[in-house]
Scaffold this motif. Structure first.
Motif, mmCIF file in Angstrom:
data_model
loop_
_atom_site.group_PDB
_atom_site.id
_atom_site.type_symbol
_atom_site.label_atom_id
_atom_site.label_comp_id
_atom_site.label_asym_id
_atom_site.label_seq_id
_atom_site.Cartn_x
_atom_site.Cartn_y
_atom_site.Cartn_z
ATOM 1 N N TYR A 67 -0.032 39.133 3.576
ATOM 2 C CA TYR A 67 0.413 38.274 4.672
ATOM 3 C C TYR A 67 1.916 38.440 4.792
ATOM 4 O O TYR A 67 2.617 38.637 3.792
ATOM 5 C CB TYR A 67 0.086 36.803 4.372
ATOM 6 C CG TYR A 67 0.688 35.842 5.374
ATOM 7 C CD1 TYR A 67 0.084 35.633 6.601
ATOM 8 C CD2 TYR A 67 1.877 35.167 5.101
ATOM 9 C CE1 TYR A 67 0.645 34.776 7.534
ATOM 10 C CE2 TYR A 67 2.444 34.317 6.021
ATOM 11 C CZ TYR A 67 1.822 34.113 7.242
ATOM 12 O OH TYR A 67 2.388 33.267 8.167
ATOM 13 N N GLU A 124 5.434 37.017 7.422
ATOM 14 C CA GLU A 124 5.992 36.342 8.589
ATOM 15 C C GLU A 124 7.490 36.576 8.608
ATOM 16 O O GLU A 124 8.132 36.666 7.563
ATOM 17 C CB GLU A 124 5.657 34.852 8.600
ATOM 18 C CG GLU A 124 6.174 34.070 7.425
ATOM 19 C CD GLU A 124 5.688 32.624 7.400
ATOM 20 O OE1 GLU A 124 4.524 32.353 7.789
ATOM 21 O OE2 GLU A 124 6.488 31.765 6.979
ATOM 22 N N TRP A 172 1.574 38.111 10.502
ATOM 23 C CA TRP A 172 0.433 39.020 10.452
ATOM 24 C C TRP A 172 -0.304 38.789 9.148
ATOM 25 O O TRP A 172 0.316 38.636 8.095
ATOM 26 C CB TRP A 172 0.930 40.461 10.525
ATOM 27 C CG TRP A 172 -0.134 41.505 10.393
ATOM 28 C CD1 TRP A 172 -0.966 41.942 11.371
ATOM 29 C CD2 TRP A 172 -0.460 42.271 9.229
ATOM 30 N NE1 TRP A 172 -1.790 42.935 10.883
ATOM 31 C CE2 TRP A 172 -1.493 43.150 9.560
ATOM 32 C CE3 TRP A 172 0.035 42.281 7.922
ATOM 33 C CZ2 TRP A 172 -2.049 44.032 8.645
ATOM 34 C CZ3 TRP A 172 -0.516 43.160 7.004
ATOM 35 C CH2 TRP A 172 -1.551 44.021 7.378
ATOM 36 N N GLU A 219 -6.209 34.954 7.729
ATOM 37 C CA GLU A 219 -6.175 34.871 9.184
ATOM 38 C C GLU A 219 -6.003 33.439 9.669
ATOM 39 O O GLU A 219 -5.221 33.168 10.577
ATOM 40 C CB GLU A 219 -7.425 35.494 9.824
ATOM 41 C CG GLU A 219 -7.470 36.992 9.749
ATOM 42 C CD GLU A 219 -8.168 37.501 8.483
ATOM 43 O OE1 GLU A 219 -8.556 36.677 7.625
ATOM 44 O OE2 GLU A 219 -8.325 38.720 8.357
ATOM 45 N N SER A 220 -6.727 32.492 9.072
ATOM 46 C CA SER A 220 -6.607 31.100 9.521
ATOM 47 C C SER A 220 -5.233 30.531 9.180
ATOM 48 O O SER A 220 -4.665 29.762 9.959
ATOM 49 C CB SER A 220 -7.721 30.233 8.944
ATOM 50 O OG SER A 220 -7.646 30.199 7.536
ATOM 51 N N ALA A 276 -2.492 32.306 9.048
ATOM 52 C CA ALA A 276 -1.568 32.931 9.998
ATOM 53 C C ALA A 276 -1.587 32.189 11.333
ATOM 54 O O ALA A 276 -0.533 31.898 11.908
ATOM 55 C CB ALA A 276 -1.924 34.401 10.192
ATOM 56 N N GLN A 277 -2.776 31.858 11.798
ATOM 57 C CA GLN A 277 -2.874 31.127 13.061
ATOM 58 C C GLN A 277 -2.261 29.735 12.940
ATOM 59 O O GLN A 277 -1.516 29.299 13.813
ATOM 60 C CB GLN A 277 -4.328 31.029 13.498
ATOM 61 C CG GLN A 277 -4.470 30.414 14.872
ATOM 62 C CD GLN A 277 -5.906 30.432 15.350
ATOM 63 O OE1 GLN A 277 -6.836 30.352 14.562
ATOM 64 N NE2 GLN A 277 -6.081 30.513 16.652
ATOM 65 N N GLN A 278 -2.544 29.053 11.848
ATOM 66 C CA GLN A 278 -1.980 27.718 11.632
ATOM 67 C C GLN A 278 -0.461 27.790 11.554
ATOM 68 O O GLN A 278 0.239 26.988 12.170
ATOM 69 C CB GLN A 278 -2.569 27.110 10.354
ATOM 70 C CG GLN A 278 -2.148 25.687 10.080
ATOM 71 C CD GLN A 278 -0.850 25.584 9.280
ATOM 72 O OE1 GLN A 278 -0.514 26.456 8.478
ATOM 73 N NE2 GLN A 278 -0.112 24.536 9.518
ATOM 74 N N ARG A 279 0.085 28.762 10.836
ATOM 75 C CA ARG A 279 1.545 28.916 10.723
ATOM 76 C C ARG A 279 2.169 29.244 12.079
ATOM 77 O O ARG A 279 3.237 28.747 12.409
ATOM 78 C CB ARG A 279 1.893 30.014 9.715
ATOM 79 C CG ARG A 279 1.579 29.690 8.283
ATOM 80 C CD ARG A 279 2.557 28.738 7.654
ATOM 81 N NE ARG A 279 3.892 29.331 7.590
ATOM 82 C CZ ARG A 279 5.009 28.616 7.540
ATOM 83 N NH1 ARG A 279 4.966 27.308 7.531
ATOM 84 N NH2 ARG A 279 6.183 29.215 7.474
ATOM 85 N N LEU A 280 1.503 30.077 12.850
ATOM 86 C CA LEU A 280 2.034 30.450 14.158
ATOM 87 C C LEU A 280 2.201 29.235 15.058
ATOM 88 O O LEU A 280 3.238 29.052 15.685
ATOM 89 C CB LEU A 280 1.123 31.481 14.824
ATOM 90 C CG LEU A 280 1.540 31.947 16.215
ATOM 91 C CD1 LEU A 280 2.868 32.691 16.151
ATOM 92 C CD2 LEU A 280 0.462 32.831 16.809
ATOM 93 N N PHE A 281 1.192 28.371 15.076
ATOM 94 C CA PHE A 281 1.228 27.243 15.998
ATOM 95 C C PHE A 281 1.929 26.007 15.441
ATOM 96 O O PHE A 281 2.213 25.080 16.180
ATOM 97 C CB PHE A 281 -0.181 26.906 16.479
ATOM 98 C CG PHE A 281 -0.741 27.996 17.343
ATOM 99 C CD1 PHE A 281 -0.161 28.299 18.561
ATOM 100 C CD2 PHE A 281 -1.819 28.749 16.922
ATOM 101 C CE1 PHE A 281 -0.648 29.327 19.356
ATOM 102 C CE2 PHE A 281 -2.325 29.779 17.712
ATOM 103 C CZ PHE A 281 -1.738 30.066 18.927
#
Length: 164
Positions: free
Chosen positions: A113, A115, A134, A142-143, A145-150
């Protein structure tokens, strides 16, 4: 770390290193992760990052945070420093620089992972804080990464903040 691997790190300990004047991802070097069976986060805080606006060619200053969970290879910090220095005369928008750095580190290390967050200082009264991440599909991030992104905006307190 084996002697052979130490010898492969050409920048570490070299007193005569020349600072690059143009963007150069070939400066990046890696070494073997000594704990590949354990998940852990490595964080780099780069408070003196400089790049150029591609339109005005004026300098842009910011702090970069690079967080990654290594797999087999890790980035050597002096090579990272010189690589980041190579952006000093490179013209790209903040969002592009953030993604370029992340892409170069992915190609180099194939981390589990990663960022990259840029906290660029205001110019014209506006600060820009790009964030890219990524998750290697071979691992289960993956989950995250999505949580961190938002959720990354809630992590930013002030432009001078050292909190990530």
């Amino acid at each position: 770390m084996s002697q052979r691997e130490r010898d492969s790190l050409t920048l570490l300990g070299n007193k005569q290193v020349e600072y690059p004047t143009t963007y150069d991802p070939s400066l990046l070097e890696t070494f073997q992760n000594q704990h590949p069976t354990r998940d852990y986060m490595v964080t780099f805080r780069c408070p003196e990052f400089t790049t150029l606006c591609p339109i005005t060619h004026q300098p842009d200053f910011g702090t970069l945070f690079i967080n990654y969970i290594p797999d087999q290879r890790m980035v050597e910090s002096k090579s990272l420093k010189l690589y980041l220095f190579s952006f000093r005369n490179h013209g790209d928008f903040h969002e592009d620089v953030t993604n370029i750095i992340m892409n170069d580190l992915i190609a180099l290390m194939q981390p589990r992972y990663i960022e990259v967050r840029g906290l660029f200082y205001p110019r014209g009264g506006i600060s820009i804080y790009p964030f890219a991440n990524w998750a290697n599909p071979q691992f289960s991030y993956e989950s995250m990464a999505q949580q961190r992104l938002f959720s990354q905006l809630s992590d930013i307190e002030t432009p001078a903040s050292s909190h990530v």
